[in-house]
Motif scaffolding. Structure first.
Motif, mmCIF file in Angstrom:
data_model
loop_
_atom_site.group_PDB
_atom_site.id
_atom_site.type_symbol
_atom_site.label_atom_id
_atom_site.label_comp_id
_atom_site.label_asym_id
_atom_site.label_seq_id
_atom_site.Cartn_x
_atom_site.Cartn_y
_atom_site.Cartn_z
ATOM 1 N N TYR A 155 23.154 36.018 40.549
ATOM 2 C CA TYR A 155 21.708 36.011 40.322
ATOM 3 C C TYR A 155 21.371 36.555 38.934
ATOM 4 O O TYR A 155 20.440 36.081 38.272
ATOM 5 C CB TYR A 155 21.041 36.856 41.412
ATOM 6 N N TYR A 156 22.120 37.559 38.491
ATOM 7 C CA TYR A 156 21.836 38.193 37.205
ATOM 8 C C TYR A 156 22.629 37.604 36.042
ATOM 9 O O TYR A 156 22.469 38.029 34.904
ATOM 10 C CB TYR A 156 22.141 39.696 37.279
ATOM 11 N N GLU A 157 23.500 36.661 36.303
ATOM 12 C CA GLU A 157 24.348 36.108 35.240
ATOM 13 C C GLU A 157 23.504 35.478 34.137
ATOM 14 O O GLU A 157 22.543 34.759 34.398
ATOM 15 C CB GLU A 157 25.283 35.043 35.834
ATOM 16 N N ARG A 158 23.873 35.782 32.877
ATOM 17 C CA ARG A 158 23.178 35.221 31.728
ATOM 18 C C ARG A 158 24.203 34.654 30.748
ATOM 19 O O ARG A 158 25.372 35.057 30.758
ATOM 20 C CB ARG A 158 22.364 36.305 30.994
ATOM 21 N N PRO A 159 23.799 33.714 29.893
ATOM 22 C CA PRO A 159 24.747 33.112 28.936
ATOM 23 C C PRO A 159 25.454 34.135 28.046
ATOM 24 O O PRO A 159 26.640 34.001 27.755
ATOM 25 C CB PRO A 159 23.854 32.183 28.100
ATOM 26 N N ASP A 160 24.742 35.189 27.629
ATOM 27 C CA ASP A 160 25.363 36.149 26.711
ATOM 28 C C ASP A 160 26.334 37.097 27.404
ATOM 29 O O ASP A 160 26.953 37.951 26.775
ATOM 30 C CB ASP A 160 24.297 36.959 25.961
ATOM 31 N N HIS A 161 26.483 36.960 28.719
ATOM 32 C CA HIS A 161 27.408 37.818 29.443
ATOM 33 C C HIS A 161 28.873 37.501 29.153
ATOM 34 O O HIS A 161 29.765 38.204 29.617
ATOM 35 C CB HIS A 161 27.154 37.729 30.952
ATOM 36 N N THR A 162 29.124 36.448 28.418
ATOM 37 C CA THR A 162 30.509 36.133 28.046
ATOM 38 C C THR A 162 30.900 36.856 26.760
ATOM 39 O O THR A 162 32.042 36.768 26.332
ATOM 40 C CB THR A 162 30.675 34.619 27.839
ATOM 41 N N GLU A 163 29.946 37.579 26.177
ATOM 42 C CA GLU A 163 30.199 38.245 24.907
ATOM 43 C C GLU A 163 30.310 39.755 25.083
ATOM 44 O O GLU A 163 29.998 40.309 26.121
ATOM 45 C CB GLU A 163 29.065 37.927 23.915
ATOM 46 N N ARG A 164 30.775 40.445 24.031
ATOM 47 C CA ARG A 164 30.786 41.896 23.942
ATOM 48 C C ARG A 164 31.478 42.587 25.104
ATOM 49 O O ARG A 164 31.082 43.665 25.550
ATOM 50 C CB ARG A 164 29.355 42.419 23.824
ATOM 51 N N GLY A 165 32.524 41.997 25.623
ATOM 52 C CA GLY A 165 33.302 42.673 26.643
ATOM 53 C C GLY A 165 32.624 42.810 27.989
ATOM 54 O O GLY A 165 32.950 43.725 28.750
ATOM 55 N N TYR A 166 31.686 41.920 28.302
ATOM 56 C CA TYR A 166 31.013 42.003 29.593
ATOM 57 C C TYR A 166 31.977 41.656 30.725
ATOM 58 O O TYR A 166 32.796 40.741 30.622
ATOM 59 C CB TYR A 166 29.801 41.068 29.643
ATOM 60 N N HIS A 167 31.866 42.400 31.819
ATOM 61 C CA HIS A 167 32.716 42.152 32.984
ATOM 62 C C HIS A 167 31.868 42.192 34.249
ATOM 63 O O HIS A 167 30.906 42.941 34.344
ATOM 64 C CB HIS A 167 33.808 43.221 33.084
ATOM 65 N N ARG A 168 32.261 41.396 35.205
ATOM 66 C CA ARG A 168 31.699 41.435 36.555
ATOM 67 C C ARG A 168 32.765 40.937 37.510
ATOM 68 O O ARG A 168 33.621 40.120 37.129
ATOM 69 C CB ARG A 168 30.460 40.555 36.653
ATOM 70 N N PRO A 169 32.788 41.400 38.739
ATOM 71 C CA PRO A 169 33.792 40.900 39.685
ATOM 72 C C PRO A 169 33.553 39.432 40.023
ATOM 73 O O PRO A 169 32.416 38.992 40.144
ATOM 74 C CB PRO A 169 33.598 41.795 40.911
ATOM 75 N N LYS A 170 34.626 38.710 40.152
ATOM 76 C CA LYS A 170 34.546 37.281 40.474
ATOM 77 C C LYS A 170 35.013 36.978 41.894
ATOM 78 O O LYS A 170 34.844 35.872 42.387
ATOM 79 C CB LYS A 170 35.405 36.487 39.486
ATOM 80 N N SER A 171 35.614 37.960 42.551
ATOM 81 C CA SER A 171 36.106 37.725 43.914
ATOM 82 C C SER A 171 36.012 39.021 44.716
ATOM 83 O O SER A 171 35.869 40.117 44.157
ATOM 84 C CB SER A 171 37.557 37.239 43.886
ATOM 85 N N ALA A 172 36.115 38.870 46.029
ATOM 86 C CA ALA A 172 35.982 40.016 46.927
ATOM 87 C C ALA A 172 37.046 41.069 46.691
ATOM 88 O O ALA A 172 36.798 42.269 46.854
ATOM 89 C CB ALA A 172 36.032 39.532 48.375
ATOM 90 N N ASN A 173 38.259 40.638 46.306
ATOM 91 C CA ASN A 173 39.345 41.612 46.142
ATOM 92 C C ASN A 173 39.247 42.408 44.846
ATOM 93 O O ASN A 173 40.085 43.283 44.592
ATOM 94 C CB ASN A 173 40.709 40.933 46.263
ATOM 95 N N GLU A 174 38.229 42.134 44.021
ATOM 96 C CA GLU A 174 38.002 42.948 42.830
ATOM 97 C C GLU A 174 37.058 44.110 43.113
ATOM 98 O O GLU A 174 36.723 44.873 42.203
ATOM 99 C CB GLU A 174 37.416 42.091 41.698
#
Length: 268
Positions: A130-149
């Motif tokens: 819901y909060y994902e934005r295009p610039d989230h691929t920059e500046r070392g942004y991280h978010r979990p992509k799966s349940a095991n993270e």
């Protein structure tokens, strides 16, 4: 094993909130017949009101429909992560945090009671989407992509999901259900613990987790249905230095001449 011990030595000892129960302020509010108690610091910015009723049909707070499903309970708080005797050596080891309540439907979560860890994982990942934005691929942004993270813990019979996100992994996100339609979201910012513009140091997540679980153990989430007001923690903001007071049946403090031996278990 020897390497793990060496890693542990590079970080300072953590503060124990459980060993210092009156070393923090208390914010007590009620949301849709659920009394909530959150530890915070004396200078924390909190909501001036203490009672909020969520209307499912309007997807809003009854008292203020201009709100979305978000209720900012603690807008800014700060905890020292180390004991007082180590503050001089580690002055930057601070955890800035916020406490918010959201309607699940507002942030793409499963809008019913979560019956399993899988429900929680799906909902938390949808929250990140819901909060994902295009610039989230920059500046070392991280978010979990799966349940095991993500990590899942049960504290005081309530399941919490703990995940890491943000630029350079600088935020710990703690989420739990309040009821079938509402979640509580606590975000700790801890980037002051390591050099700026660098990733979370290896081993620091594991080192900080006991502090976060300790904090969660101090939270109280109490359904009020059928419970006398005198048995509930009274609404309000209470500084770290507080005297024990007798609470009457309406939740008010009894006059000062009441003997201290008859004080309320809440101590407020």
């Amino acid at each position: 094993m020897h390497l793990e011990s060496d890693k542990a030595k590079q970080f300072p000892e953590l503060r124990s909130l459980s060993e210092d129960p009156h070393g923090f302020a208390i914010y007590v509010c009620e949301i849709s017949d659920i009394r909530c108690v959150f530890p915070c610091n004396d200078g924390a910015r909190t909501m001036p009101g203490y009672q909020f009723n969520f209307d499912k049909d309007e997807n809003a707070l009854v008292e203020n429909p201009s709100y979305s499903g978000e209720i900012r309970l603690i807008q800014h708080g700060t905890f020292s992560l180390v004991p007082s005797q180590q503050k001089i050596s580690y002055p930057n080891w601070l955890g800035d945090f916020t406490v918010k309540v959201w309607a699940k439907s507002e942030i793409s979560m499963i809008d019913r009671s979560w019956t399993s860890e899988a429900d929680m994982a799906t909902s938390v990942l949808s929250h990140y989407d819901y909060y994902e934005r295009p610039d989230h691929t920059e500046r070392g942004y991280h978010r979990p992509k799966s349940a095991n993270e993500m990590d899942y813990v049960v504290i005081n019979s309530r399941r919490w999901c703990i995940s890491i996100c943000g630029y350079y992994n600088d935020r710990f996100l703690l989420i739990a259900e309040l009821n079938e339609h509402l979640i509580v979201k606590i975000v700790f910012h801890v980037s002051s613990c390591w050099p700026a513009d660098t990733l979370l140091p290896e081993g620091l997540k594991e080192h900080l987790m006991p502090f976060f679980t300790d904090y969660l153990s101090r939270i109280q989430i109490i359904p009020t249905e059928g419970v006398p007001e005198s048995e509930l923690p009274p609404l309000g903001f209470y500084p770290s230095k507080r005297e024990e007071k007798e609470i009457d049946s309406e939740g008010n403090a009894v006059a000062e001449d009441i003997p201290a031996s008859s004080s309320s278990e809440w101590g407020w």
